[in-house]
Design an enzyme around this catalytic site. Structure first.
Site, PDB file in Angstrom:
ATOM      1  N   ASP A   1       0.869  -1.192   0.000  1.00 53.88           N
ATOM      2  CA  ASP A   1       0.000   0.000   0.000  1.00 53.88           C
ATOM      3  C   ASP A   1       0.902   1.238   0.000  1.00 53.88           C
ATOM      4  O   ASP A   1       2.122   1.134   0.155  1.00 53.88           O
ATOM      5  CB  ASP A   1      -0.914  -0.016   1.240  1.00 53.88           C
ATOM      6  CG  ASP A   1      -1.873   1.171   1.290  1.00 53.88           C
ATOM      7  OD1 ASP A   1      -2.371   1.589   0.229  1.00 53.88           O
ATOM      8  OD2 ASP A   1      -2.123   1.695   2.381  1.00 53.88           O
ATOM      9  N   SER A   2       0.259   2.388  -0.130  1.00 55.15           N
ATOM     10  CA  SER A   2       1.020   3.645  -0.070  1.00 55.15           C
ATOM     11  C   SER A   2       1.383   4.012   1.371  1.00 55.15           C
ATOM     12  O   SER A   2       2.257   4.829   1.600  1.00 55.15           O
ATOM     13  CB  SER A   2       0.165   4.779  -0.649  1.00 55.15           C
ATOM     14  OG  SER A   2      -1.054   4.854   0.071  1.00 55.15           O
TER      15      SER A   2
ATOM     16  N   TYR B   1      -1.139   8.548  -2.448  1.00 54.81           N
ATOM     17  CA  TYR B   1      -1.243   8.220  -3.874  1.00 54.81           C
ATOM     18  C   TYR B   1      -2.418   8.940  -4.543  1.00 54.81           C
ATOM     19  O   TYR B   1      -2.445   9.101  -5.761  1.00 54.81           O
ATOM     20  CB  TYR B   1      -1.459   6.709  -4.044  1.00 54.81           C
ATOM     21  CG  TYR B   1      -0.205   5.869  -4.080  1.00 54.81           C
ATOM     22  CD1 TYR B   1       1.068   6.431  -3.983  1.00 54.81           C
ATOM     23  CD2 TYR B   1      -0.298   4.486  -4.228  1.00 54.81           C
ATOM     24  CE1 TYR B   1       2.203   5.624  -4.016  1.00 54.81           C
ATOM     25  CE2 TYR B   1       0.838   3.688  -4.276  1.00 54.81           C
ATOM     26  CZ  TYR B   1       2.078   4.261  -4.166  1.00 54.81           C
ATOM     27  OH  TYR B   1       3.190   3.463  -4.224  1.00 54.81           O
TER      28      TYR B   1
ATOM     29  N   CYS C   1      -4.422  -1.568  -2.080  1.00 52.43           N
ATOM     30  CA  CYS C   1      -4.613  -0.130  -2.286  1.00 52.43           C
ATOM     31  C   CYS C   1      -5.486   0.048  -3.527  1.00 52.43           C
ATOM     32  O   CYS C   1      -5.101  -0.391  -4.619  1.00 52.43           O
ATOM     33  CB  CYS C   1      -3.252   0.517  -2.496  1.00 52.43           C
ATOM     34  SG  CYS C   1      -3.321   2.258  -2.947  1.00 52.43           S
ATOM     35  N   ASN C   2      -6.641   0.652  -3.347  1.00 50.65           N
ATOM     36  CA  ASN C   2      -7.540   0.867  -4.489  1.00 50.65           C
ATOM     37  C   ASN C   2      -6.952   1.837  -5.494  1.00 50.65           C
ATOM     38  O   ASN C   2      -7.088   1.661  -6.707  1.00 50.65           O
ATOM     39  CB  ASN C   2      -8.873   1.439  -4.005  1.00 50.65           C
ATOM     40  CG  ASN C   2      -9.639   0.481  -3.120  1.00 50.65           C
ATOM     41  OD1 ASN C   2     -10.561  -0.170  -3.567  1.00 50.65           O
ATOM     42  ND2 ASN C   2      -9.266   0.377  -1.859  1.00 50.65           N
ATOM     43  N   THR C   3      -6.305   2.868  -4.976  1.00 47.86           N
ATOM     44  CA  THR C   3      -5.754   3.917  -5.844  1.00 47.86           C
ATOM     45  C   THR C   3      -4.705   3.334  -6.796  1.00 47.86           C
ATOM     46  O   THR C   3      -4.637   3.710  -7.964  1.00 47.86           O
ATOM     47  CB  THR C   3      -5.136   5.038  -4.986  1.00 47.86           C
ATOM     48  OG1 THR C   3      -6.031   5.345  -3.913  1.00 47.86           O
ATOM     49  CG2 THR C   3      -4.866   6.274  -5.790  1.00 47.86           C
TER      50      THR C   3
ATOM     51  N   CYS D   1     -11.025   2.661  -0.050  1.00 47.43           N
ATOM     52  CA  CYS D   1      -9.623   3.001   0.234  1.00 47.43           C
ATOM     53  C   CYS D   1      -9.289   2.209   1.484  1.00 47.43           C
ATOM     54  O   CYS D   1     -10.064   2.225   2.456  1.00 47.43           O
ATOM     55  CB  CYS D   1      -9.468   4.493   0.494  1.00 47.43           C
ATOM     56  SG  CYS D   1      -7.853   4.938   1.206  1.00 47.43           S
TER      57      CYS D   1
ATOM     58  N   HIS E   1      -7.304   2.583   3.771  1.00 55.17           N
ATOM     59  CA  HIS E   1      -7.097   3.353   5.011  1.00 55.17           C
ATOM     60  C   HIS E   1      -8.393   3.537   5.801  1.00 55.17           C
ATOM     61  O   HIS E   1      -8.362   3.724   7.015  1.00 55.17           O
ATOM     62  CB  HIS E   1      -6.561   4.754   4.689  1.00 55.17           C
ATOM     63  CG  HIS E   1      -5.087   4.805   4.441  1.00 55.17           C
ATOM     64  ND1 HIS E   1      -4.509   4.273   3.322  1.00 55.17           N
ATOM     65  CD2 HIS E   1      -4.073   5.343   5.168  1.00 55.17           C
ATOM     66  CE1 HIS E   1      -3.207   4.484   3.360  1.00 55.17           C
ATOM     67  NE2 HIS E   1      -2.912   5.131   4.475  1.00 55.17           N
TER      68      HIS E   1
HETATM   69  N1  DGL Z   1      -4.875   3.087   0.810  1.00 49.35           N
HETATM   70  C1  DGL Z   1      -4.980   3.639  -0.483  1.00 49.35           C
HETATM   71  C2  DGL Z   1      -6.219   3.111  -1.198  1.00 49.35           C
HETATM   72  O1  DGL Z   1      -6.738   2.060  -0.886  1.00 49.35           O
HETATM   73  C3  DGL Z   1      -4.897   5.112  -0.729  1.00 49.35           C
HETATM   74  C4  DGL Z   1      -4.257   6.077   0.197  1.00 49.35           C
HETATM   75  C5  DGL Z   1      -3.507   7.186  -0.536  1.00 49.35           C
HETATM   76  O2  DGL Z   1      -4.094   8.208  -0.877  1.00 49.35           O
HETATM   77  O3  DGL Z   1      -2.327   6.973  -0.765  1.00 49.35           O
HETATM   78  O4  DGL Z   1      -6.708   3.721  -2.128  1.00 49.35           O
END
Ligand code: DGL
Length: 275
Positions: free
Chosen positions: A24-25, A56, A88-90, A203, A205
């Protein structure tokens, strides 16, 4: 702390023993690791956070794509993982195809907005997807709606602050309720006497903030966290672990900055990740 450049794969002896990388980020992927550990307590995990690139959500697509593919070239060379999970979805909605093409011998599991299960479960037909601005603008996300949720009214909500707020919350910092409320409010829609009844946590997070969301929400909704489904997908792709060796003492956290702060190091220790 194990900086990427300092670690080599010399202690990884066999394929069966090879680690699963959860990426993940930042710390969001820990919400996926937590579920993966429940289903696969006997697996060896390496948690990788590209904290040097966090967040991200605000990156331009070509630059982020290039960064993640080159990071994985390094990670695969060093750790020889048997599976990589993009928690991480992004990142997943942008680079999953590129990663699979660049590294055809390594299986990848992605994390993409749980639009399909939300569309199957909603009673009101009003579903919101709470995500980073990056995930919201992806063609991949629009395609998911087109493929699985045309019968629903799907509201995409790009929250520019929530991932950072989740990081602060998990560090034990006080976060501003007003700000959280401002970020989640667009998820709540009333239309023709019906109300949003599912908000997809798109996300990784955000599950860390789920209790705050529940407390602040204008009405109760189902906050859909896909972590368990991702863990089940991982399990289905991994060959059976015949040795049943518990690897927890080997589990490791790699942060691309090389220097996560004290609070994060404590958190990682709580997750049993050497750092
Ligand atoms: N955890 C990341 C997600 O699932 C994104 C967090 C970020 O903005 O880096 O999208």
């Amino acid at each position: 702390m194990h900086h990427l450049a300092q670690y080599t794969a010399t202690n990884i002896s066999s394929r069966q023993d090879a680690p699963v990388i959860v990426f993940d980020s930042g710390i969001g992927g820990l919400t996926v690791l937590r579920e993966a550990r429940v289903l696969m307590p006997d697996r060896h995990f390496i948690y990788v956070a590209d904290d040097a690139g966090f967040p991200y959500g605000s990156w331009e697509e070509p630059a982020l794509r290039e960064r993640i593919v080159s990071l994985f070239a390094d990670l695969i060379r060093r750790f020889h993982p048997q599976l990589c999970v993009i928690a991480c979805n992004t990142a997943s909605t942008l680079v999953l195809d590129d990663l699979r093409q660049a590294f055809p011998d390594t299986p990848f599991v992605g994390t993409v907005p749980a639009i399909k299960p939300a569309a199957e479960r909603t009673n009101s037909g009003l579903v919101s997807v709470l995500a980073t601005p990056g995930t919201v603008k992806r063609a991949y996300t629009r395609d998911l709606i087109q493929s699985f949720a045309t019968q629903c009214h799907v509201r995409l909500v790009g929250a520019d602050r929530l991932a950072t707020l989740a990081e602060a919350h998990i560090r034990g910092e006080k976060i501003d309720d007003e700000l959280v409320l401002e970020q989640i409010t667009p998820c709540f829609i009333e239309k023709d006497g019906k109300r949003t009844d599912i908000v997809v946590l798109a996300c990784t997070h955000y599950p860390f903030l789920a209790n705050v969301f529940r407390r602040l929400a204008p009405w109760p909704v189902d906050w859909l966290d896909p972590a368990e489904a991702i863990a089940r997908r991982m399990l289905s792709l991994l060959p059976e672990n015949k040795d049943k060796i518990l690897h927890h003492h080997d589990d490791l956290a790699v942060f691309t900055s090389g220097k996560p702060d004290y609070a994060i190091r404590r958190l990682l220790q709580g997750f049993g990740l050497r750092n």
